[in-house]
Design an enzyme around this catalytic site. Sequence first.
Site, PDB file in Angstrom:
ATOM      1  N   HIS A   1      12.691   4.261  15.364  1.00  0.00           N
ATOM      2  CA  HIS A   1      11.388   3.685  15.004  1.00  0.00           C
ATOM      3  C   HIS A   1      10.611   3.247  16.243  1.00  0.00           C
ATOM      4  CE1 HIS A   1       8.983   1.211  11.924  1.00  0.00           C
ATOM      5  NE2 HIS A   1       8.387   1.006  13.092  1.00  0.00           N
TER       6      HIS A   1
ATOM      7  N   HIS B   1       6.334   3.637  17.988  1.00  0.00           N
ATOM      8  CA  HIS B   1       4.954   4.107  17.761  1.00  0.00           C
ATOM      9  C   HIS B   1       4.467   4.744  19.068  1.00  0.00           C
ATOM     10  CE1 HIS B   1       4.282   1.787  13.927  1.00  0.00           C
ATOM     11  NE2 HIS B   1       5.364   1.183  14.397  1.00  0.00           N
TER      12      HIS B   1
ATOM     13  N   GLN C   1      -1.606   3.287   9.113  1.00  0.00           N
ATOM     14  CA  GLN C   1      -1.596   1.938   9.683  1.00  0.00           C
ATOM     15  C   GLN C   1      -2.546   0.969   8.972  1.00  0.00           C
ATOM     16  OE1 GLN C   1       0.033   0.192  12.863  1.00  0.00           O
ATOM     17  NE2 GLN C   1      -0.626  -1.119  11.187  1.00  0.00           N
TER      18      GLN C   1
ATOM     19  N   HIS D   1       6.799   1.165   6.451  1.00  0.00           N
ATOM     20  CA  HIS D   1       6.724  -0.198   6.999  1.00  0.00           C
ATOM     21  C   HIS D   1       6.673  -1.103   5.773  1.00  0.00           C
ATOM     22  CE1 HIS D   1       5.827   1.565  10.853  1.00  0.00           C
ATOM     23  NE2 HIS D   1       5.722   0.383  11.414  1.00  0.00           N
TER      24      HIS D   1
ATOM     25  N   GLU E   1       6.699  -6.380   6.155  1.00  0.00           N
ATOM     26  CA  GLU E   1       6.714  -6.923   7.529  1.00  0.00           C
ATOM     27  C   GLU E   1       5.814  -8.158   7.561  1.00  0.00           C
ATOM     28  OE1 GLU E   1       5.156  -4.450  10.677  1.00  0.00           O
ATOM     29  OE2 GLU E   1       6.276  -5.534  12.215  1.00  0.00           O
TER      30      GLU E   1
ATOM     31  N   ASP F   1      10.494  -0.217  18.287  1.00  0.00           N
ATOM     32  CA  ASP F   1       9.163  -0.363  17.679  1.00  0.00           C
ATOM     33  C   ASP F   1       8.029  -0.109  18.666  1.00  0.00           C
ATOM     34  OD1 ASP F   1       7.650  -0.735  15.355  1.00  0.00           O
ATOM     35  OD2 ASP F   1       7.554  -2.906  15.531  1.00  0.00           O
TER      36      ASP F   1
HETATM   37  N1  17E Z   1       2.213  -1.347  13.282  1.00  0.00           N
HETATM   38  C1  17E Z   1       2.736  -2.183  12.346  1.00  0.00           C
HETATM   39  O1  17E Z   1       2.247  -2.225  11.211  1.00  0.00           O
HETATM   40  N2  17E Z   1       3.817  -2.932  12.654  1.00  0.00           N
HETATM   41  C2  17E Z   1       4.342  -2.883  13.884  1.00  0.00           C
HETATM   42  N3  17E Z   1       5.396  -3.653  14.160  1.00  0.00           N
HETATM   43  C3  17E Z   1       3.790  -2.027  14.878  1.00  0.00           C
HETATM   44  C4  17E Z   1       2.725  -1.267  14.535  1.00  0.00           C
HETATM   45  C5  17E Z   1       4.365  -1.973  16.246  1.00  0.00           C
HETATM   46 FE   FE2 Z   2       6.697  -0.287  13.304  1.00  0.00          FE
END
Ligand code: 17E
Ligand code: FE2
Length: 419
Positions: free
Chosen positions: A57, A59, A154, A212, A215, A311
């Site tokens: 994982h 980006h 995103q 994702h 988070e 990440d």
């Molecule tokens: N985008 C997101 O939604 N969450 C993250 N931890 C990163 C990008 C790095």
């Molecule tokens: Fe991520």
Amino acid sequence: MLLKNAKLYGKAGRWNIYIKDEKIVSITSFSSEDSIENDQTIDLEGKLVLPPFVEPHIHLDCVLTAGTPRWNQSGTLFEGIQIWSERKVVFQDTKENIKNRALKALNMQMKHGIQHVRTHVDITDPSFLGLEALLEVKEEVKPWVDLQIVAFPQEGIYAYPNGEELLEESLKMGADVVGGIPHYEFTREDGVRSVKKTIELAYKYNKMVDIHCDEIDDEQSRFVEVVAAEAYKLGMGELVTASHTTAMGSYNDAYAYKLFKKLKQSNINFVGLPKANLHLQGRFDSYPKRRGITRVKELLEADINVCFGLDSIMDPWYPLGDGNLIRVLEMGLHACHMTGYNDIVTAMKLITTNGAKALHLKEDYGVKEGNKANLIVIDTDSEYEAIRCQSPVLYSIRNGEVIVETKPAITKINIPIFS
Ligand code: 17E
Ligand code: FE2
């Protein structure tokens, strides 16, 4: 090639590994009386051999952009998304620029023994420049590193204009994995709908899933149960991954008990991102401050697959990062209270075999006779010391060829009692 006197991960004794025509031909017991040599022999002097590290994982479209257009001052996920969104408008990356940044990050990862990478790429961008760039990088680096590309919305599938169409188009363009971000949609209902859409698209286009998921430090964020349910109904759990799931660190234990039964039944995979989430989570707490990490220890105890990833490398979400998964592992073991002896000596699975399982690497992963000669050598003779000292990767071998070599630094103390 002959790799002489190797310590194999999780195995007693010392071993000789014979490599021919890109494959591991045989692994035989080493004895110090042997005087075997081969046209290319490397004496490993008992050093630890592992299958290559797996970065599940990262980006790569965002790496090395920290500070442009501005730094993330709050350290929150939401400011990170805001900055990235601004960057897309005020600073149009060229495809070459994205490719160069991605290659620099891959270079860092390769130096640390990584040969398999899953990257998320933001597709809430009608230009698709990031996706095009990473699809080209994937082909260009293929001989040395396997890249999987996640079409990652995103800014949301429903919260971003035409998000659903952009996501589907990315799959047609060649993304390998379908992403999602349910906790960023406007409502709980949209979040649920987005998970269902992601998994439905994966089923339709025969792709994997990496969402994702949750988070956020909100104990009410419970999209992981939807991921598990949808994966279970379609019988595709092995192909499905829930990344981050940091809200799990805030769930009450009665709910977690029920949830774990369903997670196990669904067979989905988890990616924990300890460095990124120790940094991003807990930002709305004063004291006590939550760690904001998923329940790694408990997931492993429940026989659910978990691996660790980094990440970010210097992006709007995280200002540090160098591609070194042993450092991620060391921090993760602390964050998850996995510093018991057994946790430490078995921890390498979190950045090797468990990652391989989450990425569904079918072909030839593992240091075994008949497999492709892909392996790494660490500068120590034990799993425990590798983590304690964060030992460097001495060699990364791919298809029988040494593609990375490190000469470790030597430090000498010029005081007799210490020397
Ligand atoms: N985008 C997101 O939604 N969450 C993250 N931890 C990163 C990008 C790095
Ligand atoms: Fe991520």
